[in-house]
Design a protein around this motif. Structure first.
Motif, PDB file in Angstrom:
ATOM      1  N   GLY A 192       0.795  -1.227   0.000  1.00 15.76           N
ATOM      2  CA  GLY A 192       0.000   0.000   0.000  1.00 15.76           C
ATOM      3  C   GLY A 192       0.822   1.269   0.000  1.00 15.76           C
ATOM      4  O   GLY A 192       0.303   2.337   0.359  1.00 15.76           O
ATOM      5  N   TYR A 193       2.091   1.195  -0.445  1.00 14.15           N
ATOM      6  CA  TYR A 193       2.956   2.381  -0.438  1.00 14.15           C
ATOM      7  C   TYR A 193       3.421   2.711  -1.850  1.00 14.15           C
ATOM      8  O   TYR A 193       3.855   1.833  -2.595  1.00 14.15           O
ATOM      9  CB  TYR A 193       4.174   2.158   0.466  1.00 14.15           C
ATOM     10  CG  TYR A 193       3.827   2.041   1.933  1.00 14.15           C
ATOM     11  CD1 TYR A 193       3.693   3.172   2.725  1.00 14.15           C
ATOM     12  CD2 TYR A 193       3.619   0.794   2.512  1.00 14.15           C
ATOM     13  CE1 TYR A 193       3.358   3.068   4.070  1.00 14.15           C
ATOM     14  CE2 TYR A 193       3.284   0.672   3.848  1.00 14.15           C
ATOM     15  CZ  TYR A 193       3.159   1.818   4.620  1.00 14.15           C
ATOM     16  OH  TYR A 193       2.824   1.708   5.948  1.00 14.15           O
ATOM     17  N   GLU A 194       3.320   3.991  -2.192  1.00 20.69           N
ATOM     18  CA  GLU A 194       3.864   4.481  -3.451  1.00 20.69           C
ATOM     19  C   GLU A 194       5.324   4.872  -3.240  1.00 20.69           C
ATOM     20  O   GLU A 194       5.803   4.965  -2.112  1.00 20.69           O
ATOM     21  CB  GLU A 194       3.063   5.694  -3.937  1.00 20.69           C
ATOM     22  CG  GLU A 194       1.605   5.399  -4.226  1.00 20.69           C
ATOM     23  CD  GLU A 194       1.434   4.480  -5.419  1.00 20.69           C
ATOM     24  OE1 GLU A 194       2.285   4.535  -6.321  1.00 20.69           O
ATOM     25  OE2 GLU A 194       0.459   3.703  -5.439  1.00 20.69           O
ATOM     26  N   GLY A 195       6.024   5.117  -4.338  1.00 21.43           N
ATOM     27  CA  GLY A 195       7.391   5.611  -4.225  1.00 21.43           C
ATOM     28  C   GLY A 195       7.413   7.111  -3.972  1.00 21.43           C
ATOM     29  O   GLY A 195       6.371   7.778  -3.923  1.00 21.43           O
ATOM     30  N   GLY A 196       8.611   7.649  -3.792  1.00 20.57           N
ATOM     31  CA  GLY A 196       8.773   9.081  -3.590  1.00 20.57           C
ATOM     32  C   GLY A 196       8.752   9.474  -2.126  1.00 20.57           C
ATOM     33  O   GLY A 196       8.827   8.629  -1.225  1.00 20.57           O
ATOM     34  N   LEU A 197       8.618  10.779  -1.882  1.00 22.07           N
ATOM     35  CA  LEU A 197       8.674  11.327  -0.530  1.00 22.07           C
ATOM     36  C   LEU A 197       7.313  11.223   0.154  1.00 22.07           C
ATOM     37  O   LEU A 197       6.296  11.664  -0.387  1.00 22.07           O
ATOM     38  CB  LEU A 197       9.139  12.783  -0.581  1.00 22.07           C
ATOM     39  CG  LEU A 197       9.319  13.513   0.743  1.00 22.07           C
ATOM     40  CD1 LEU A 197      10.397  12.837   1.596  1.00 22.07           C
ATOM     41  CD2 LEU A 197       9.690  14.978   0.501  1.00 22.07           C
ATOM     42  N   TRP A 198       7.292  10.638   1.338  1.00 25.56           N
ATOM     43  CA  TRP A 198       6.071  10.513   2.141  1.00 25.56           C
ATOM     44  C   TRP A 198       5.579  11.903   2.535  1.00 25.56           C
ATOM     45  O   TRP A 198       6.383  12.796   2.815  1.00 25.56           O
ATOM     46  CB  TRP A 198       6.383   9.685   3.386  1.00 25.56           C
ATOM     47  CG  TRP A 198       5.209   9.350   4.260  1.00 25.56           C
ATOM     48  CD1 TRP A 198       4.909   9.893   5.473  1.00 25.56           C
ATOM     49  CD2 TRP A 198       4.191   8.381   3.993  1.00 25.56           C
ATOM     50  NE1 TRP A 198       3.772   9.323   5.979  1.00 25.56           N
ATOM     51  CE2 TRP A 198       3.297   8.390   5.087  1.00 25.56           C
ATOM     52  CE3 TRP A 198       3.939   7.505   2.932  1.00 25.56           C
ATOM     53  CZ2 TRP A 198       2.186   7.557   5.161  1.00 25.56           C
ATOM     54  CZ3 TRP A 198       2.827   6.678   3.000  1.00 25.56           C
ATOM     55  CH2 TRP A 198       1.968   6.711   4.112  1.00 25.56           C
ATOM     56  N   PRO A 199       4.272  12.144   2.564  1.00 31.99           N
ATOM     57  CA  PRO A 199       3.761  13.475   2.919  1.00 31.99           C
ATOM     58  C   PRO A 199       4.324  13.977   4.248  1.00 31.99           C
ATOM     59  O   PRO A 199       4.397  13.239   5.229  1.00 31.99           O
ATOM     60  CB  PRO A 199       2.245  13.255   3.007  1.00 31.99           C
ATOM     61  CG  PRO A 199       1.979  12.097   2.095  1.00 31.99           C
ATOM     62  CD  PRO A 199       3.179  11.209   2.217  1.00 31.99           C
ATOM     63  N   ARG A 200       4.696  15.230   4.241  1.00 36.27           N
ATOM     64  CA  ARG A 200       5.297  15.859   5.421  1.00 36.27           C
ATOM     65  C   ARG A 200       4.268  15.998   6.532  1.00 36.27           C
ATOM     66  O   ARG A 200       3.147  16.447   6.314  1.00 36.27           O
ATOM     67  CB  ARG A 200       5.850  17.215   5.006  1.00 36.27           C
ATOM     68  CG  ARG A 200       6.377  18.081   6.114  1.00 36.27           C
ATOM     69  CD  ARG A 200       7.054  19.295   5.504  1.00 36.27           C
ATOM     70  NE  ARG A 200       7.266  20.342   6.476  1.00 36.27           N
ATOM     71  CZ  ARG A 200       7.976  21.439   6.231  1.00 36.27           C
ATOM     72  NH1 ARG A 200       8.515  21.615   5.035  1.00 36.27           N
ATOM     73  NH2 ARG A 200       8.136  22.357   7.160  1.00 36.27           N
ATOM     74  N   GLN A 201       4.680  15.634   7.753  1.00 31.28           N
ATOM     75  CA  GLN A 201       3.799  15.743   8.915  1.00 31.28           C
ATOM     76  C   GLN A 201       3.810  17.170   9.465  1.00 31.28           C
ATOM     77  O   GLN A 201       4.817  17.879   9.383  1.00 31.28           O
ATOM     78  CB  GLN A 201       4.256  14.775  10.013  1.00 31.28           C
ATOM     79  CG  GLN A 201       4.307  13.319   9.573  1.00 31.28           C
ATOM     80  CD  GLN A 201       2.949  12.789   9.186  1.00 31.28           C
ATOM     81  OE1 GLN A 201       2.040  12.721   9.991  1.00 31.28           O
ATOM     82  NE2 GLN A 201       2.813  12.398   7.919  1.00 31.28           N
ATOM     83  N   ASN A 202       2.688  17.572  10.059  1.00 26.68           N
ATOM     84  CA  ASN A 202       2.571  18.914  10.622  1.00 26.68           C
ATOM     85  C   ASN A 202       3.092  18.939  12.061  1.00 26.68           C
ATOM     86  O   ASN A 202       2.373  19.251  13.014  1.00 26.68           O
ATOM     87  CB  ASN A 202       1.118  19.393  10.574  1.00 26.68           C
ATOM     88  CG  ASN A 202       0.971  20.830  11.027  1.00 26.68           C
ATOM     89  OD1 ASN A 202       1.894  21.628  10.869  1.00 26.68           O
ATOM     90  ND2 ASN A 202      -0.169  21.148  11.605  1.00 26.68           N
TER      91      ASN A 202
END
Length: 501
Positions: free
Chosen positions: A301-311
């Motif tokens: 269930g994971y795409e490549g690239g940078l994981w969304p930045r957490q707030n």
């Protein structure tokens, strides 16, 4: 589980089905594998979670025909052998600090002259930056090569130009088709300080969009071209990147022109994985293990690239145990000396930083006494820190040269002698009697200066007071002084992460 250290968590009774307290060398590991062989089939070995020691063992396991799970022995050798790695990056067109692998003292001197001092010298397959140094001139280079035995053993040593820029790193997971990057980590200390000893920030608040895109691109290309299956850690240096400045105070950082260079790729898990897993809520070790077992990132269930930045902002601070090692010097450099780390977490950067510094015993308080002994090349940069300490009501004490600098600004200072026993008060007097509660002692490349400062640093460690050898670290600590009376947000890690969605 094979582990020669019974004090670690991995040796808890319920962590593994069988636990072997054996030396982590070829003989010990092969004995265990012989014992675990079933129907003539030895079990595959997982080496990506055992640090550099386990990575080194991958080569002897492969040579013996024993299976290694995840990245192949060839991939691990490509990343770990400095000479092969240089050629690999050149083929990809990814920049790296100029340098070359050398097999003799004469070669090393010639290369260093061509690329310019200071240079970083290091052998292949180093553990925790061991035997890695920054040298300033030919005489120091000769001393290093004479003392380090790898050249005489026929193994190459890499001589790189030292770039004093901003350092950052990523932990990534590659399955052969895509690369997942849970987050970017920015170091507060400039390049030259081992990543395990530096204060680290998630998410890289001082990184521009172009720098982030470049780091993601390089990481993806390297992981796929190298054939990584599982974890890798990549260290970058950003030439032109400034020394530490608070992202909340200096937004102009985003407009600086910089260039991103790759320092090294470690084909294994690093000590930042628990840190990143907590602040991003990405179970990195779990995902990577399933990749090693053959399951793709897409199926998980994971795409490549940078994981969304957490707030939120996480700050990792190192913890040292030098007080328990009698007569041992410590200062921040290419060789790792920390024995653990702590995490400061908040939605606000300054508060996250303050929490991390307090937890690691590096926090400063207003009105305390501070001893300063600053190397000549760092004096101009130290002036702003000295002024902030004065504004915070700190009583300043300094060795002769540093005291003269402070007096020239009109700031009151008490001069103390660096020469032990030749005048009072000397540096040991004011540390031992509690006059000062923090020490700032930066180093030059001069070995005699390093030796003179040993007594200052050692006395601070034994007194258990903060001792800073990097201006970047002390600048961060001084900034946290300004919010020491603020009301901190106190939540669990789970509460912080869940509140970001």
């Amino acid at each position: 589980m094979i582990n020669s250290n019974p004090e670690t968590v991995s040796t808890d009774f319920d962590t593994s089905d069988r636990l072997y307290f054996e030396p982590l060398d070829e003989e010990g590991v092969r004995d265990v594998l012989d014992n675990e062989t079933y129907n003539g089939q030895p079990p595959p070995s997982v080496v990506q979670f055992g640090g550099q020691t386990a990575i080194n063992l991958s080569q002897v396991l492969a040579n013996a025909g024993l299976p290694v799970l995840g990245s192949s022995a060839e991939t691990i050798d490509l990343a770990s052998d400095r000479y092969k790695f240089e050629e690999f990056l050149s083929r990809l067109g990814i920049p790296q600090p100029p340098g070359a692998a050398v097999a003799s003292v004469a070669e090393a001197i010639q290369i260093a002259q061509n690329i310019g001092y200071p240079v970083v010298v290091r052998p292949s397959y180093v553990l925790g930056g061991r035997a890695m140094e920054i040298v300033q001139n030919a005489s120091e280079l000769i001393r290093y090569l004479t003392n380090v035995t790898v050249v005489s053993e026929g193994r190459r040593v890499l001589v790189d130009h030292y770039m004093e820029g901003k350092e950052c790193e990523v932990d990534a997971i590659c399955d052969g088709e895509r690369v997942l990057i849970p987050g970017l980590i920015e170091h507060i200390e400039r390049a030259g300080v081992h990543s395990g000893d530096s204060l680290a920030i998630y998410p890289g608040l001082n990184l521009s969009e172009v720098e982030v895109e470049t780091i993601v691109d390089y990481t993806t290309r390297i992981g796929l071209a190298m054939g990584v299956k599982g974890l890798m850690n990549i260290q970058f240096v950003i030439q032109g990147g400034s020394a530490y400045r608070s992202p909340q105070v200096h937004p102009e950082r985003y407009n600086e022109e910089t260039s991103v260079y790759v320092l090294e790729v470690n084909p294994r898990g690093s000590r930042t994985i628990p840190f990143l897993s907590k602040v991003t809520d990405v179970p990195i070790a779990n995902i990577a293990t399933r990749v090693m077992l053959g399951e793709s990132l897409a199926n998980q269930g994971y795409e490549g690239g940078l994981w969304p930045r957490q707030n939120l902002v996480g700050v990792k601070a190192p913890v040292f145990s030098m007080g328990k090692l009698v007569g041992v010097d410590w200062f921040l450099g290419p060789e790792m000396k920390s024995t653990g780390e702590v995490l400061g977490l908040d939605q606000d950067f300054s508060k996250a930083l303050a929490k991390a510094l307090i937890a690691s015993d590096l926090g400063l308080k207003s009105g305390i006494g501070v001893l300063l002994s600053i190397a000549d090349q760092h004096k101009p940069e130290a002036l702003s820190i000295i002024r902030e300490l004065h504004r915070a009501g700190c009583a300043l004490y300094a060795t002769e040269g540093t005291a003269a600098l402070i007096e020239s600004t009109g700031i009151p200072v008490t001069t103390v002698t660096k020469l032990i026993g030749e005048g009072h008060p000397d540096v040991l007097d004011i540390i031992s009697d509690g006059t000062v509660s923090a020490v700032v002692n930066t180093l030059s490349g001069d070995t005699s200066v390093l030796r003179d400062g040993f007594y200052i640093r050692r006395a601070a460690v034994e007194r258990r007071i903060p001792c800073f050898t990097s201006l970047d670290t002390v600048r961060a600590a001084v900034e946290s002084l300004m919010i020491q009376n603020a009301n901190f947000n106190i939540q669990t890690v789970r509460e912080y992460v869940s509140n970001t969605t």
